[in-house]
Design a protein around this motif. Sequence first.
Motif, short mmCIF file in Angstrom:
data_model
loop_
_atom_site.label_atom_id
_atom_site.label_comp_id
_atom_site.label_asym_id
_atom_site.label_seq_id
_atom_site.Cartn_x
_atom_site.Cartn_y
_atom_site.Cartn_z
N GLU A 36 40.67 33.71 39.80
CA GLU A 36 39.43 34.06 39.09
C GLU A 36 38.21 33.83 39.98
O GLU A 36 37.28 34.64 40.01
N GLU A 59 38.04 36.63 42.58
CA GLU A 59 37.56 37.90 42.02
C GLU A 59 36.05 37.89 41.88
O GLU A 59 35.39 38.92 42.12
N GLU A 99 42.79 29.72 38.14
CA GLU A 99 41.39 29.42 38.47
C GLU A 99 41.04 29.92 39.86
O GLU A 99 39.94 30.45 40.09
#
Length: 371
Positions: A17, A20, A14
């Motif tokens: 992510e 990103e 998580e």
Amino acid sequence: MQYFDDIIPFGEFECREALEREVKRHRYWKSKTVKKMNFDRIETSTSIQYILESFTEARSTSEASEAANFAAMNEASCSMSGHLSPWDFEVMPNQLFVDQVRVFEMPGSSQINPCSACSSEGTIHCFHCRGYGTDKCSFCRGTGMKSGVAHPAVYTHPMIATFPHADLSRGYASSSTATVRHGGSGSGSSSYGIGTPMHFMSKTGVPPPGIGTHDLCYMCHGRGIKECHHCKGGGKKPCTSCAGTGSVRSYTRIKVYFKNERSEHYTESEIPEKLLLQADGKRIFEEEQDYVIPISRYSDEDVNKMSKLFCAQHLQKCMGVCRVIRQRHYMNAIPISKVHYSLGNEKGIFYVYGTQKLCFFPNFPSKCVIL
């Protein structure tokens, strides 16, 4: 009171992510660098958001008047005896905890009074034409001639010798053109402006020399005046206060203010509070009552202290000004993950917070660094 503290912390997947997504929002950040990052460790914590809301009601009155409409009046609009209070009537809000304003007429406060603006006549003098019903012709500038220039004979003829704009005492409100009127006010054909062909004919009995009907202004036909378009030549207009009825209806207007007082507090964390305002959390406590009791048994003493302070402030603020309709308070647990990363020989930290998995860099990279 029951609290729910089962907050699932963010794992490495998580956090990567979220990072990103944050990289895509910046121009000089490279997404391939994120893949080279090593996450050394992740520290989890929680920031508690405490919110107290008080839905209050305040009322004010003001006197208002409008034109009397006898056809729409009924028995309920008649004046009631005794003193009326704005709090004698029940007004329900459309929605709780939402700011809104309601305006309505106090029942039984209506009275019919004679209109003072027109002395109950229903009409007032037209101030544009001073009640005469005529105004200077704008097409010929009050000269009566199509050319807009007065005929030379009005200056030289011994029976006329009148300058068109000499008599200021009989001028219009918007100009100094003098007018000769016969038979009182109105826009009859006997009225004409001084220095016009009609004025010349009334003195000499013949039109000015060297002109024909084609030389006269086609709007006023040589009179230099026209019908006042404000009163349509009548010299009077319907009274705007009573709409021509001669009576006005006075009543008391009540304005009801529904306002939602809100106080918010975040427990101490490493993320700035202005960023926590955008974060969502998990609801761990919620209560709604007419008057809520401050939280006193939560594990974080800071929340207990602020809850007691907010409740006292809300009641003190409403005292003597408005009344509290409903109160509610709740707590949201905002998850925070502090990520320690390494990129080559460089080490740093960033945060992932909120249920939306927002990302925060304390010293965010610029275009001069490798990221």
